[in-house]
Motif scaffolding. Structure first.
Motif, PDB file in Angstrom:
ATOM      1  N   TYR A  70      35.437  44.611  34.684  1.00  0.00           N
ATOM      2  CA  TYR A  70      35.362  43.360  35.440  1.00  0.00           C
ATOM      3  C   TYR A  70      36.698  42.608  35.375  1.00  0.00           C
ATOM      4  CZ  TYR A  70      33.865  38.650  36.739  1.00  0.00           C
ATOM      5  OH  TYR A  70      33.754  37.430  37.328  1.00  0.00           O
ATOM      6  N   ILE A  71      37.264  42.502  34.188  1.00  0.00           N
ATOM      7  CA  ILE A  71      38.534  41.782  34.015  1.00  0.00           C
ATOM      8  C   ILE A  71      39.664  42.485  34.749  1.00  0.00           C
ATOM      9  CG2 ILE A  71      40.266  41.107  32.292  1.00  0.00           C
ATOM     10  CD1 ILE A  71      37.850  40.584  30.379  1.00  0.00           C
ATOM     11  N   VAL A  72      39.713  43.805  34.672  1.00  0.00           N
ATOM     12  CA  VAL A  72      40.757  44.562  35.379  1.00  0.00           C
ATOM     13  C   VAL A  72      40.568  44.446  36.881  1.00  0.00           C
ATOM     14  CG1 VAL A  72      41.624  46.896  35.814  1.00  0.00           C
ATOM     15  CG2 VAL A  72      41.254  46.130  33.479  1.00  0.00           C
ATOM     16  N   ILE A  74      39.384  41.964  38.547  1.00  0.00           N
ATOM     17  CA  ILE A  74      39.880  40.652  38.965  1.00  0.00           C
ATOM     18  C   ILE A  74      41.405  40.645  39.028  1.00  0.00           C
ATOM     19  CG2 ILE A  74      40.110  38.244  38.205  1.00  0.00           C
ATOM     20  CD1 ILE A  74      37.227  38.388  37.286  1.00  0.00           C
ATOM     21  N   ALA A  75      42.035  41.314  38.084  1.00  0.00           N
ATOM     22  CA  ALA A  75      43.500  41.332  38.043  1.00  0.00           C
ATOM     23  C   ALA A  75      44.106  42.218  39.127  1.00  0.00           C
ATOM     24  CB  ALA A  75      43.974  41.801  36.672  1.00  0.00           C
ATOM     25  N   VAL A  76      43.424  43.279  39.508  1.00  0.00           N
ATOM     26  CA  VAL A  76      44.005  44.273  40.414  1.00  0.00           C
ATOM     27  C   VAL A  76      43.602  44.069  41.873  1.00  0.00           C
ATOM     28  CG1 VAL A  76      44.064  46.747  40.915  1.00  0.00           C
ATOM     29  CG2 VAL A  76      44.198  45.959  38.565  1.00  0.00           C
ATOM     30  N   VAL A  77      42.376  43.670  42.112  1.00  0.00           N
ATOM     31  CA  VAL A  77      41.866  43.558  43.474  1.00  0.00           C
ATOM     32  C   VAL A  77      41.842  42.080  43.886  1.00  0.00           C
ATOM     33  CG1 VAL A  77      39.938  44.102  45.007  1.00  0.00           C
ATOM     34  CG2 VAL A  77      40.451  45.607  43.083  1.00  0.00           C
ATOM     35  N   PRO A  78      42.718  41.669  44.789  1.00  0.00           N
ATOM     36  CA  PRO A  78      42.795  40.251  45.165  1.00  0.00           C
ATOM     37  C   PRO A  78      41.480  39.630  45.662  1.00  0.00           C
ATOM     38  CG  PRO A  78      44.713  41.420  45.971  1.00  0.00           C
ATOM     39  CD  PRO A  78      43.769  42.454  45.415  1.00  0.00           C
ATOM     40  N   PRO A  79      40.676  40.298  46.494  1.00  0.00           N
ATOM     41  CA  PRO A  79      39.413  39.664  46.903  1.00  0.00           C
ATOM     42  C   PRO A  79      38.480  39.392  45.716  1.00  0.00           C
ATOM     43  CG  PRO A  79      39.924  41.453  48.389  1.00  0.00           C
ATOM     44  CD  PRO A  79      40.906  41.531  47.270  1.00  0.00           C
ATOM     45  N   CYS A  80      38.502  40.264  44.733  1.00  0.00           N
ATOM     46  CA  CYS A  80      37.683  40.024  43.539  1.00  0.00           C
ATOM     47  C   CYS A  80      38.173  38.787  42.799  1.00  0.00           C
ATOM     48  CB  CYS A  80      37.727  41.225  42.596  1.00  0.00           C
ATOM     49  SG  CYS A  80      36.740  42.611  43.150  1.00  0.00           S
ATOM     50  N   CYS A  87      34.155  33.205  36.704  1.00  0.00           N
ATOM     51  CA  CYS A  87      33.488  33.922  35.610  1.00  0.00           C
ATOM     52  C   CYS A  87      34.471  34.613  34.675  1.00  0.00           C
ATOM     53  CB  CYS A  87      32.523  34.946  36.177  1.00  0.00           C
ATOM     54  SG  CYS A  87      31.200  34.197  37.142  1.00  0.00           S
ATOM     55  N   LEU A  88      35.755  34.589  35.013  1.00  0.00           N
ATOM     56  CA  LEU A  88      36.752  35.286  34.190  1.00  0.00           C
ATOM     57  C   LEU A  88      36.786  34.733  32.772  1.00  0.00           C
ATOM     58  CD1 LEU A  88      38.996  37.368  33.968  1.00  0.00           C
ATOM     59  CD2 LEU A  88      40.593  35.632  34.757  1.00  0.00           C
ATOM     60  N   PHE A  89      36.722  33.413  32.643  1.00  0.00           N
ATOM     61  CA  PHE A  89      36.750  32.810  31.311  1.00  0.00           C
ATOM     62  C   PHE A  89      35.568  33.302  30.481  1.00  0.00           C
ATOM     63  CE2 PHE A  89      35.353  29.405  28.442  1.00  0.00           C
ATOM     64  CZ  PHE A  89      36.465  29.366  27.600  1.00  0.00           C
ATOM     65  N   CYS A  93      35.817  35.572  27.089  1.00  0.00           N
ATOM     66  CA  CYS A  93      35.190  35.144  25.834  1.00  0.00           C
ATOM     67  C   CYS A  93      34.150  36.167  25.373  1.00  0.00           C
ATOM     68  CB  CYS A  93      34.549  33.771  25.998  1.00  0.00           C
ATOM     69  SG  CYS A  93      35.733  32.444  26.149  1.00  0.00           S
ATOM     70  N   GLY A  94      33.372  36.670  26.314  1.00  0.00           N
ATOM     71  CA  GLY A  94      32.373  37.684  25.981  1.00  0.00           C
ATOM     72  C   GLY A  94      33.011  38.956  25.442  1.00  0.00           C
ATOM     73  N   ALA A  95      34.132  39.364  26.047  1.00  0.00           N
ATOM     74  CA  ALA A  95      34.829  40.561  25.579  1.00  0.00           C
ATOM     75  C   ALA A  95      35.382  40.340  24.178  1.00  0.00           C
ATOM     76  CB  ALA A  95      35.944  40.936  26.543  1.00  0.00           C
TER      77      ALA A  95
END
Length: 175
Positions: A70-72, A74-80, A87-89, A93-95
């Motif tokens: 999920y984190i990757v 968000i970082a790689v795919v601009p629409p994501c 939800c990234l935060f 934190c969950g990771a």
């Protein structure tokens, strides 16, 4: 495994995926479901403790992998990044919390496997073998690859020092 050769990263990923699949197969063999069933009828106390620590490790590894994907994404795919940014935060934190829990389960797994006698695990020899490779084998592999990377591969020299001497002007590079 970010520094050094990509070969170490690929090797580590391959071994981790293989162990994860094996771990899933062994855990589901001893329970009706790998994720929810914790009633092991007819197992010795040692086999139950090995099973429980292996099951927790499996669950945390799958959860961590999902969060990292999920984190990757968000970082790689601009629409994501646009739709999933809030939800990234929570995912980060969950990771972090899952990583701490995974570390604690791994330490517990090492303790359980090292304190278990092979004769006590005669009824669950494949469970014991899987736990040995998941906890002890991966620890040995991580130590060996860390030593190989630190001894064999040179780090790139620093282009610009992070801390300048007193009175020294920053250097500007024109590319």
């Amino acid at each position: 495994m970010a520094s050094g050769s990509p070969l170490f990263g690929l090797l580590s990923l391959t071994i981790t995926v293989a162990l994860l699949v094996w771990q899933y197969m062994v855990v589901t063999k001893y329970a009706e479901g790998a994720f929810y069933n914790t009633s092991q009828v007819g197992m010795t106390a040692t086999c139950v403790s090995v099973f429980l620590v292996l099951q927790k490790s499996l669950l945390l590894t799958i959860f961590l992998t999902a969060l990292e994907v999920y984190i990757v994404a968000i970082a790689v795919v601009p629409p994501c990044a646009i739709f999933c940014w809030p939800c990234l935060f929570l995912a980060t934190c969950g990771a972090c919390l899952a990583g701490i829990a995974k570390f604690m389960v791994s330490v517990m797994g090492i303790i359980v496997v090292m304190s278990a006698k092979r004769s006590e695990c005669a009824d669950c020899a494949d469970l014991y073998s899987c736990a040995w490779y998941v906890f002890i084998g991966m620890l040995i592999f991580s130590i060996l690859t860390g030593c190989l990377q630190s001894c064999h591969f040179e780090k790139a020299p620093e282009r610009q020092p992070l801390v300048r001497a007193a009175g020294e002007q920053p250097k500007t590079e024109i590319a």
